[in-house]
Design an enzyme around this catalytic site. Structure first.
Site, short mmCIF file in Angstrom:
data_model
loop_
_atom_site.label_atom_id
_atom_site.label_comp_id
_atom_site.label_asym_id
_atom_site.label_seq_id
_atom_site.Cartn_x
_atom_site.Cartn_y
_atom_site.Cartn_z
N SER A 1 0.85 -1.19 0.00
CA SER A 1 0.00 0.00 0.00
C SER A 1 0.89 1.24 0.00
O SER A 1 1.67 1.42 -0.93
CB SER A 1 -0.95 -0.04 1.18
OG SER A 1 -2.01 0.86 1.02
N ASP B 1 -8.67 -5.63 -5.64
CA ASP B 1 -8.20 -4.49 -4.86
C ASP B 1 -8.78 -3.21 -5.46
O ASP B 1 -8.35 -2.77 -6.52
CB ASP B 1 -6.67 -4.44 -4.88
CG ASP B 1 -6.10 -3.37 -3.97
OD1 ASP B 1 -6.87 -2.56 -3.44
OD2 ASP B 1 -4.86 -3.36 -3.79
N HIS C 1 -6.97 -5.99 -1.37
CA HIS C 1 -5.77 -5.26 -0.96
C HIS C 1 -4.85 -6.13 -0.09
O HIS C 1 -3.67 -5.84 0.03
CB HIS C 1 -6.21 -4.01 -0.20
CG HIS C 1 -5.20 -2.91 -0.13
ND1 HIS C 1 -4.55 -2.40 -1.25
CD2 HIS C 1 -4.73 -2.19 0.92
CE1 HIS C 1 -3.73 -1.42 -0.87
NE2 HIS C 1 -3.82 -1.29 0.43
#
Length: 682
Positions: free
Chosen positions: A540, A621, A653
């Site tokens: 991320s 995601d 994610h």
């Protein structure tokens, strides 16, 4: 300092040497750990019900059962036994039985299991599955969360529409509003509503009838955001009003609704612009506390504790000068204090807060504390560290005399060799003190040097600290022969709100400096680190930083691992689903504040990339869409840089499925081995 490790360690945590027939910690051990969660105390405090989740890698699934332990630590017993999942335990008010959710009948419904003896009994048999459940104090009513179409009128009508949609050969979707997708699912018109079910009372009562509201909020809300008053006459809950601004506003409110449905919900925080959450009624029912963020659009704002008087509607801040952001609250049984957990200098600590004097006392400072459940003279909570998963423990109200209640993983841990770890500090960007951790390789030999894995946390408002993580666990790298280094750069939580706020508009500036200065400090402090054999890894925002490092420090690391990382920050402002995040971080939209979106954009620096990179992304995601990973991989391939793309069609994610998790870890370890060091013997 309790439970093994002070917040500013000056020596490595001692690990007792293990027999040579044991193994270093690896992904197989990670998946084998049993996960203890959702502890709930019996009415008399003598027992705690909880869930125990196990992983079946071969079947590629996890399953959970309900267990009960004596709070004096004298023993545990499995309460539910069925191939289906059992979860969400809640005690009957008289303590004779435990209610829970189970899919054993083919749909998630409420079941009831006597504690002493007797068979499980199915309590509800509704047309739709139950997602969450709580028990009213009278024991005659249940509070249920069920997904329905708000305009359907009944559970049966909603079930019929769901079945019709599933059977239709046309799967096209049309939208005229945001959010049309969230996290890993598309908008389908279903809303999570609160229902009151009464034994023998027929159709449960929808407390939110006709309202386009989600309680709990999706995708991560739970019943920590719902509370029943001690008298059973009111229900409090947190919900975001689903208006046109829902995609770019974090504002959510606290609502009260009569438990008999005689009036619609009304907000008690309409004047508060940020996110309000975690309501909890006082033991006497005269007030409630909740957490409130003062700024709209900022998901990592400091959570302030607010006390709401239910008679006068007056609201006051509790411990307003305390510069931490609690994640959960629990009342002391006498109503004189609150228990809270919060990130705190690389740990997630347990605190007690006096309501008369606003004094904040640290009860447990080390490791990761969660789910505090107060007794009269003690507090029960979950606790884990970098060398052990969560178990239920008990501590006196001054934080002393910490004792285990459960030890489900004790036998598993006997066969594992962990790496020793230490927290350290250094001077970061702008002269600020910054903290980090170093984890030694398993079987450390001071005469040798070791390659290192430089782990960068996501968020960016997060922390890599003294906790047992099931996705990014530094012990998996220590077990593979690497030292692990983790830096809580500015933007991290647990060091005061100003430190957290400082990353806004400066993603690749001072946070990047903190990381590089932290690595420099670790290399000086720990001579066993081989500066020429390092890898940087992150997910991320951590994946963003890996992309940024590739262009700003192209010769610093032998290789890189980018999981779900942002490649083009300008495009991120349009292709992510929660628009409040980039609009807060970059000060506006890509068209109104384009320079801010471009200032630290990795896509503008790909010509300087050199280091081999493993790129990992999930197709589901929607937070950082898969094309961000595809673009990074394409840039690498087009320039002839050694690179590999690992794509998960069935993950979001995060990588959650057991076999996918095993593959993820083995791919990452193989990538590091290829570019930094030969594989170690296990």
């Amino acid at each position: 300092m309790l439970l093994g490790m002070p917040s500013l360690a000056v020596a490595f945590l001692a690990i007792v040497p293990a027999p040579q027939d044991t193994r270093p910690f690896d992904v197989d051990h990670l998946l084998a750990m049993q996960r203890v969660g959702d502890p709930v105390l019996s009415p008399d405090g003598s027992q705690v019900a909880y869930t125990l989740t196990t992983t079946d890698v071969a079947a590629n699934r996890r399953r959970s059962d309900v267990w009960v332990a004596q709070t004096d630590g004298s023993g545990t017993a499995q309460l539910t036994v069925d191939p289906a999942n059992d979860w969400n335990p809640r005690w009957a008010p008289d303590g004779s039985a435990v209610y829970y959710l189970s899919a054993r009948s083919g749909s998630a419904q409420v079941w009831k299991q006597p504690v002493a003896s007797g068979d499980a009994v199915q309590v509800t048999d509704l047309a739709l599955p139950v997602d969450h459940m709580a028990v009213f104090p009278d024991g005659e009513r249940l509070l249920l969360a069920i997904e329905v179409y708000p305009d359907a009128g009944s559970l049966g009508a909603s079930a019929a529409r769901i079945a019709k949609d599933a059977a239709s050969p046309v799967k096209a979707r049309a939208y005229e509003d945001l959010l049309f997708r969230h996290w890993d699912g598309f908008e389908d018109g279903l809303r999570s509503h609160l229902f009151v079910w009464r034994a023998g009372g027929g159709e449960p009562k929808d407390l939110l009838a006709g309202r386009v509201m989600d309680v709990p909020d999706k995708p991560f809300g739970g019943f920590d955001d719902v509370a029943i008053a001690p008298g059973g006459n009111w229900v409090a809950f947190s919900s975001k009003a689903l208006t046109h601004e829902k995609a770019w506003s974090t504002n959510s409110d606290l609502w009260l609704v009569p438990a008999d449905g005689s009036a619609p919900p009304h907000s008690i925080t309409a004047e508060r612009p940020g996110a309000d959450s975690a309501p909890s009624f006082s033991p006497d029912g005269r007030s409630l506390v909740f957490l409130s963020m003062p700024r709209a659009g900022y998901e990592a704002d400091r959570r302030q504790i607010v006390l709401h008087d239910l008679e006068t509607n007056a609201q006051t801040l509790v411990a307003p000068e305390w510069d931490r952001s609690p994640g959960e609250l629990a009342w002391a049984l006498d109503g004189s204090a609150l228990f809270a957990t919060a990130d705190h200098r690389g740990t997630h600590a347990l605190f007690a807060i006096g309501l008369n004097d606003n004094e904040v006392r640290t009860l447990v400072e080390s490791g990761n504390a969660a789910a505090p459940r107060p007794l009269m003279r003690d507090v029960v909570f979950l606790h884990d560290t970098l060398v052990g998963p969560a178990e239920i423990v008990r501590a006196s109200l001054d934080g002393s005399d910490v004792a285990p209640i459960t030890a489900h993983n004790a036998e598993r841990q006997k066969g594992i060799r962990f790496g020793e770890y230490e927290q350290f500090s250094f001077t970061g960007a702008k002269g600020t003190t910054v903290y980090g951790y170093v984890v030694k390789p398993v079987d450390f030999d001071g005469s040798k040097t070791y390659p290192f894995a430089f782990l960068i946390h996501g968020g960016p408002q997060g922390s890599f600290g003294d906790r047992f993580h099931y996705r990014w666990n530094p012990q998996t790298y220590a077990g593979a022969g690497y030292a692990a280094i983790m830096i809580d750069f500015r933007g991290s939580t647990g060091y005061g709100q100003a430190f957290t706020d400082a990353i806004r508009g400066d993603w690749g500036g001072a946070p990047f400096e903190d990381l590089m200065l932290g690595l420099d400090a670790a290399l000086v402090r720990y001579p066993f680190l081989d500066r020429d054999r390092g890898a940087a890894l992150g997910a991320s925002y951590g994946g963003y930083m890996v992309n940024w490092i590739a262009g700003q420090a192209p010769d610093r690391f032998r290789c890189l691992v980018n999981h779900a990382g942002l490649f083009d920050t300008r495009m991120f402002g349009l292709d992510t689903e929660e628009l409040w995040f980039p609009e807060w971080e970059f000060g506006g939209t890509p068209w109104s504040e384009g320079a801010n979106h471009e200032r630290h954009n990795p896509a503008l620096h790909v010509a300087k990339w050199k280091a081999p990179m493993l790129v990992i992304h999930g197709a589901k995601d929607f937070r950082v869409v898969e094309t961000q990973g595809f673009a990074a991989f394409t840039a690498l391939q087009r320039q002839g840089i050694p690179s590999r793309l690992l794509h998960f069609p069935d993950e979001n994610h995060w990588v959650l499925k057991p076999q996918n998790s095993a593959l993820w870890h083995r791919e990452v370890e193989a990538w590091l081995d290829r570019h930094t060091t030969p594989r170690v013997a296990r």
